[in-house]
Motif scaffolding. Structure first.
Motif, mmCIF file in Angstrom:
data_model
loop_
_atom_site.group_PDB
_atom_site.id
_atom_site.type_symbol
_atom_site.label_atom_id
_atom_site.label_comp_id
_atom_site.label_asym_id
_atom_site.label_seq_id
_atom_site.Cartn_x
_atom_site.Cartn_y
_atom_site.Cartn_z
ATOM 1 N N ALA A 98 0.810 -1.221 0.000
ATOM 2 C CA ALA A 98 0.000 0.000 0.000
ATOM 3 C C ALA A 98 0.842 1.270 0.000
ATOM 4 O O ALA A 98 0.326 2.350 -0.297
ATOM 5 C CB ALA A 98 -0.927 0.004 1.216
ATOM 6 N N ASP A 99 2.119 1.146 0.314
ATOM 7 C CA ASP A 99 2.986 2.324 0.469
ATOM 8 C C ASP A 99 3.874 2.474 -0.769
ATOM 9 O O ASP A 99 4.803 1.685 -0.963
ATOM 10 C CB ASP A 99 3.841 2.161 1.722
ATOM 11 N N PRO A 100 3.650 3.490 -1.600
ATOM 12 C CA PRO A 100 4.495 3.667 -2.797
ATOM 13 C C PRO A 100 5.966 3.847 -2.468
ATOM 14 O O PRO A 100 6.838 3.506 -3.281
ATOM 15 C CB PRO A 100 3.913 4.924 -3.455
ATOM 16 N N ALA A 101 6.259 4.346 -1.283
ATOM 17 C CA ALA A 101 7.660 4.563 -0.905
ATOM 18 C C ALA A 101 8.421 3.245 -0.787
ATOM 19 O O ALA A 101 9.649 3.221 -0.966
ATOM 20 C CB ALA A 101 7.736 5.333 0.411
ATOM 21 N N ILE A 102 7.709 2.155 -0.490
ATOM 22 C CA ILE A 102 8.387 0.866 -0.366
ATOM 23 C C ILE A 102 8.870 0.380 -1.733
ATOM 24 O O ILE A 102 9.973 -0.166 -1.860
ATOM 25 C CB ILE A 102 7.468 -0.183 0.291
ATOM 26 N N TRP A 103 8.058 0.580 -2.769
ATOM 27 C CA TRP A 103 8.530 0.211 -4.111
ATOM 28 C C TRP A 103 9.698 1.094 -4.537
ATOM 29 O O TRP A 103 10.654 0.616 -5.170
ATOM 30 C CB TRP A 103 7.391 0.303 -5.126
ATOM 31 N N THR A 104 9.658 2.352 -4.160
ATOM 32 C CA THR A 104 10.798 3.238 -4.423
ATOM 33 C C THR A 104 12.045 2.691 -3.749
ATOM 34 O O THR A 104 13.146 2.713 -4.332
ATOM 35 C CB THR A 104 10.499 4.659 -3.921
ATOM 36 N N ALA A 105 11.902 2.167 -2.527
ATOM 37 C CA ALA A 105 13.051 1.597 -1.817
ATOM 38 C C ALA A 105 13.533 0.310 -2.474
ATOM 39 O O ALA A 105 14.742 0.044 -2.511
ATOM 40 C CB ALA A 105 12.670 1.337 -0.358
#
Length: 257
Positions: free
Chosen positions: A130-137
């Protein structure tokens, strides 16, 4: 003791098989393992396709691995990969039906089961996706290994605690006995130090039925998805000009493969 960073993607049965060997080496006191990840789906994108917009099939697993890394450390990321791999590759597949191989659980479902086996909250999968920042990471970790050691696939072993040479492989068909595990490691690690040696290879067959009984089943499912994607890549198709990975992701999102 040699410190090795093992780069993985849960999508590859060959990578998981090599990880079993690496873990046995660690248990025998030959190496100390750390863990990192690559996304084969991102590796295979065309140059003009944005990985940030990719709906990766194994995105849920990679995102969950990164969330575990951030909350509990890289060792826990490795434990998750091991548990997920055992569920994906070592369990016998369901019987095929009249229309071909039975469908596989989603990667998110398998990731939840792996977390449960480790005593973690399976809801971490939903938090990670649910967190787009995790895919960025995930993409940052992926790019870092490509930039630092020029990694291009899995399994990749990075020597000297992640600071030394990086070598793709070894790809092994079966897990040998302990003595041979160690012998193979000593041969492989010696060859890896010769930076002018860049390829040793023989024909590879998908013969993991005994040790990884789900490998052939999942390979058959992937072939089906690839055929549908290639049809969609044809001139006039919805994914004309797209990479195979991009087309497959689009068809999954549309529920047509």
């Amino acid at each position: 003791m040699e410190k090795i960073t093992f780069l993985f993607d849960p999508r590859s049965p060959w990578c998981y098989q090599t990880s079993r060997w690496a873990r046995r080496l660690e248990a025998l006191g030959e190496i100390e393992l750390d863990w990192g990840l690559l996304s084969l789906e991102v590796v295979n994108l065309a140059a003009d396709e944005d990985p940030a917009a990719l709906d990766a099939e194994y995105g849920a697993a990679l995102r969950t691995a990164i969330l575990l890394r951030d909350r509990h450390g890289r060792a826990e990321m490795g434990r998750f990969y091991s548990a997920l791999g055992a569920l994906m590759w070592e369990q016998a597949p369901p019987a095929a039906g009249p229309d071909g191989p039975a469908p596989a659980p989603s990667v998110a479902e398998s990731s939840r089961a792996a977390l449960t086996a480790l005593g973690h909250d399976p809801g971490l999968v939903d938090a990670a996706t649910a967190d787009p920042a995790i895919w960025t990471a995930v993409l940052a970790e992926h790019r870092d290994w490509i930039d630092r050691v020029r990694a291009f696939g899995v399994p990749t072993l990075v020597f000297d605690g992640g600071a030394g040479p990086a070598v793709f492989g070894p790809v092994i068909r079966e897990l040998p006995d302990d003595e041979t595990c160690v012998e193979l490691w000593r041969h492989f690690s010696g060859l890896a130090r010769y930076d002018y040696l860049f390829e040793v290879k023989r024909r590879k067959e998908l013969t993991l039925r005994a040790e990884l009984p789900a490998a052939v089943w999942r390979a058959d499912l992937r072939v089906q998805a690839m055929r549908a994607a290639r049809e969609a890549q044809r001139p006039g198709g919805p994914y004309e000009g797209a990479s195979l990975e991009w087309a497959m992701a689009g068809l999954r999102r549309a529920g047509t493969s």
